[in-house]
Enzyme design. Structure first.
Site, PDB file in Angstrom:
ATOM      1  N   LYS A   1     -68.321 -57.279 -48.084  1.00 25.69           N
ATOM      2  CA  LYS A   1     -69.050 -57.474 -46.830  1.00 25.69           C
ATOM      3  C   LYS A   1     -70.561 -57.323 -47.017  1.00 25.69           C
ATOM      4  O   LYS A   1     -71.334 -57.847 -46.232  1.00 25.69           O
ATOM      5  CB  LYS A   1     -68.529 -56.516 -45.760  1.00 25.69           C
ATOM      6  CG  LYS A   1     -67.151 -56.934 -45.249  1.00 25.69           C
ATOM      7  CD  LYS A   1     -66.703 -56.091 -44.084  1.00 25.69           C
ATOM      8  CE  LYS A   1     -65.407 -56.637 -43.497  1.00 25.69           C
ATOM      9  NZ  LYS A   1     -64.927 -55.860 -42.356  1.00 25.69           N
TER      10      LYS A   1
ATOM     11  N   ASP B   1     -60.171 -56.121 -37.295  1.00 27.50           N
ATOM     12  CA  ASP B   1     -58.796 -55.654 -37.442  1.00 27.50           C
ATOM     13  C   ASP B   1     -58.737 -54.157 -37.701  1.00 27.50           C
ATOM     14  O   ASP B   1     -59.389 -53.650 -38.615  1.00 27.50           O
ATOM     15  CB  ASP B   1     -58.106 -56.388 -38.599  1.00 27.50           C
ATOM     16  CG  ASP B   1     -57.801 -57.843 -38.259  1.00 27.50           C
ATOM     17  OD1 ASP B   1     -57.330 -58.100 -37.144  1.00 27.50           O
ATOM     18  OD2 ASP B   1     -58.044 -58.721 -39.114  1.00 27.50           O
TER      19      ASP B   1
ATOM     20  N   ASP C   1     -63.000 -49.345 -40.341  1.00 28.19           N
ATOM     21  CA  ASP C   1     -61.825 -48.537 -40.697  1.00 28.19           C
ATOM     22  C   ASP C   1     -61.636 -48.469 -42.205  1.00 28.19           C
ATOM     23  O   ASP C   1     -60.693 -47.857 -42.684  1.00 28.19           O
ATOM     24  CB  ASP C   1     -60.560 -49.123 -40.043  1.00 28.19           C
ATOM     25  CG  ASP C   1     -60.098 -50.395 -40.718  1.00 28.19           C
ATOM     26  OD1 ASP C   1     -58.970 -50.430 -41.236  1.00 28.19           O
ATOM     27  OD2 ASP C   1     -60.869 -51.365 -40.756  1.00 28.19           O
TER      28      ASP C   1
ATOM     29  N   GLU D   1     -55.548 -51.659 -51.613  1.00 25.87           N
ATOM     30  CA  GLU D   1     -56.728 -51.633 -50.733  1.00 25.87           C
ATOM     31  C   GLU D   1     -57.038 -50.224 -50.235  1.00 25.87           C
ATOM     32  O   GLU D   1     -58.193 -49.819 -50.161  1.00 25.87           O
ATOM     33  CB  GLU D   1     -56.508 -52.568 -49.533  1.00 25.87           C
ATOM     34  CG  GLU D   1     -57.712 -52.610 -48.599  1.00 25.87           C
ATOM     35  CD  GLU D   1     -57.438 -53.349 -47.299  1.00 25.87           C
ATOM     36  OE1 GLU D   1     -58.229 -53.181 -46.354  1.00 25.87           O
ATOM     37  OE2 GLU D   1     -56.446 -54.097 -47.204  1.00 25.87           O
TER      38      GLU D   1
ATOM     39  N   SER E   1     -65.725 -59.666 -39.982  1.00 24.41           N
ATOM     40  CA  SER E   1     -64.296 -59.519 -40.239  1.00 24.41           C
ATOM     41  C   SER E   1     -63.826 -60.271 -41.471  1.00 24.41           C
ATOM     42  O   SER E   1     -64.202 -61.417 -41.700  1.00 24.41           O
ATOM     43  CB  SER E   1     -63.514 -60.021 -39.014  1.00 24.41           C
ATOM     44  OG  SER E   1     -62.129 -60.067 -39.289  1.00 24.41           O
ATOM     45  N   ALA E   2     -62.945 -59.601 -42.227  1.00 26.95           N
ATOM     46  CA  ALA E   2     -62.295 -60.245 -43.365  1.00 26.95           C
ATOM     47  C   ALA E   2     -61.042 -60.976 -42.910  1.00 26.95           C
ATOM     48  O   ALA E   2     -60.301 -61.525 -43.720  1.00 26.95           O
ATOM     49  CB  ALA E   2     -61.936 -59.195 -44.419  1.00 26.95           C
TER      50      ALA E   2
ATOM     51  N   ASP F   1     -66.345 -53.987 -37.626  1.00 26.53           N
ATOM     52  CA  ASP F   1     -65.194 -54.663 -38.199  1.00 26.53           C
ATOM     53  C   ASP F   1     -64.277 -55.047 -37.019  1.00 26.53           C
ATOM     54  O   ASP F   1     -64.498 -54.598 -35.889  1.00 26.53           O
ATOM     55  CB  ASP F   1     -64.500 -53.690 -39.162  1.00 26.53           C
ATOM     56  CG  ASP F   1     -63.179 -54.208 -39.679  1.00 26.53           C
ATOM     57  OD1 ASP F   1     -63.145 -55.346 -40.173  1.00 26.53           O
ATOM     58  OD2 ASP F   1     -62.173 -53.478 -39.575  1.00 26.53           O
TER      59      ASP F   1
END
Length: 327
Positions: free
Chosen positions: A237, A75, A262, A120, A188-189, A73
């Site tokens: 994902k 961020d 994370d 989230e 990555s989102a 990931d």
């Protein structure tokens, strides 16, 4: 050498509920934490099954760098969560600058963050519950950004002026993977264009780095008009992994995966790896530690609590990619 001279080494301890070469396991653990990977003994490192972690690391080391790929990931995984007590901006947060968006847009984006971020990271809600709400959040943010008619030629300056920060030890991480010719897939989102700029400005965008993210679609004059392709958010994902990873030739024939994330949603990033053999997952637990600690320990192989460095991933990588013919 006779059997008798080796008998002490092969001695097995019998415990009512377990049959295991205890001395061997203890020797490996001592070796990993005290000499070869002392970083695993740090107090910020938590593991549910230490022996399984050791076995996986050893198996990956025996297979060598040629069988390894890293999926991460971005961020709050490759970037810091906080620095000197202040939150480090995510790729979406970096866009929150007068260079790119107005005050009203900033206010609306912060309201969305305050509404959806607690959802989230809420350990009491399932991924299924969170999924439609994450789609809602990302879609609203992207719509706001499109309305701002963001200019492509200002992105580099926005990143430069931001307090974006990769974790301590990032250069060792990126450079070592390039030297060992191990592909790094960043999933990555966040916003791919901003993510690329952060890596570029830190001089670590090597040829082995591949990125799957939400990319901006600019018109001929360089103004944002849409976002490309399928929306990627924290909890979808797996679909992205299955769609994209298969098309990356560099990842073929690499059945061992080191996965960094994370969020619990990051655990599905390796689902697109065909016929995987060993997957070692490392989770950064940055926020709401006490509330989420148990969940993370039960989900990731290694959990790093409030650790803003790449020390543990770097140490594990160094060990896996080292050639030890005698192992």
């Amino acid at each position: 050498m006779s059997f008798h001279s080796n008998i002490d080494y092969f001695y097995v301890y019998y415990i009512p509920w377990i049959y295991t070469p205890v001395r061997t396991v203890l020797a490996i653990w001592h070796q990993l934490t005290k000499t070869e990977i002392p970083e695993l003994a740090k107090c910020s490192v938590l593991m549910r099954e230490r022996s399984r972690v050791e076995e996986t690391i050893h198996a990956m080391q025996r297979a060598g760098a040629g069988n390894l790929q890293v999926i991460s990931d971005f961020d709050m995984t490759l970037t810091k969560f906080a620095h000197n007590g202040k939150r480090v901006p995510t790729t979406h947060n970096i866009l929150d600058t007068r260079l790119l968006i107005n005050e009203d847009c900033t206010k609306k984006m912060r309201e969305l963050l305050n509404t959806y971020y607690p959802i989230e990271i809420d350990p009491g809600r399932s991924a299924e519950e969170k999924l439609p709400l994450m789609v809602e959040w990302w879609t609203k943010v992207h719509e706001l950004l499109i309305q701002q008619r963001i200019r492509k030629d200002r992105l580099a300056q926005a990143v430069k002026e931001s307090s974006a920060m990769l974790r301590d030890g990032y250069k060792v991480f990126f450079d070592h993977l390039e030297e060992q010719q191990v592909p790094l897939l960043i999933f990555s989102a966040g916003v791919g264009d901003v993510l690329e700029e952060v890596i570029q400005q830190n001089n670590v965008f090597h040829p082995n780095v591949h990125i799957i993210s939400n990319y901006m679609d600019f018109d001929q004059t360089g103004v944002l008009r849409a976002f490309k392709g399928q929306l990627i958010h924290t909890f979808n994902k797996r679909e992205g992994a299955l769609t994209h990873a298969a098309g990356l030739r560099e990842l073929q024939g690499r059945p061992n995966v080191l996965l960094l994330g994370d969020s619990l949603g990051d655990l599905t990033m390796a689902d697109g790896v065909p016929e995987h053999q060993n997957i070692l997952t490392i989770g950064f637990l940055n926020d709401q530690v006490e509330e989420r600690k148990e969940l993370y320990i039960n989900s990731f192989d290694i959990v790093l609590v409030k650790d803003e460095t790449m020390d543990v991933p770097n140490a594990v990588l160094r060990y896996i990619t080292s050639s030890r013919d005698n192992k």
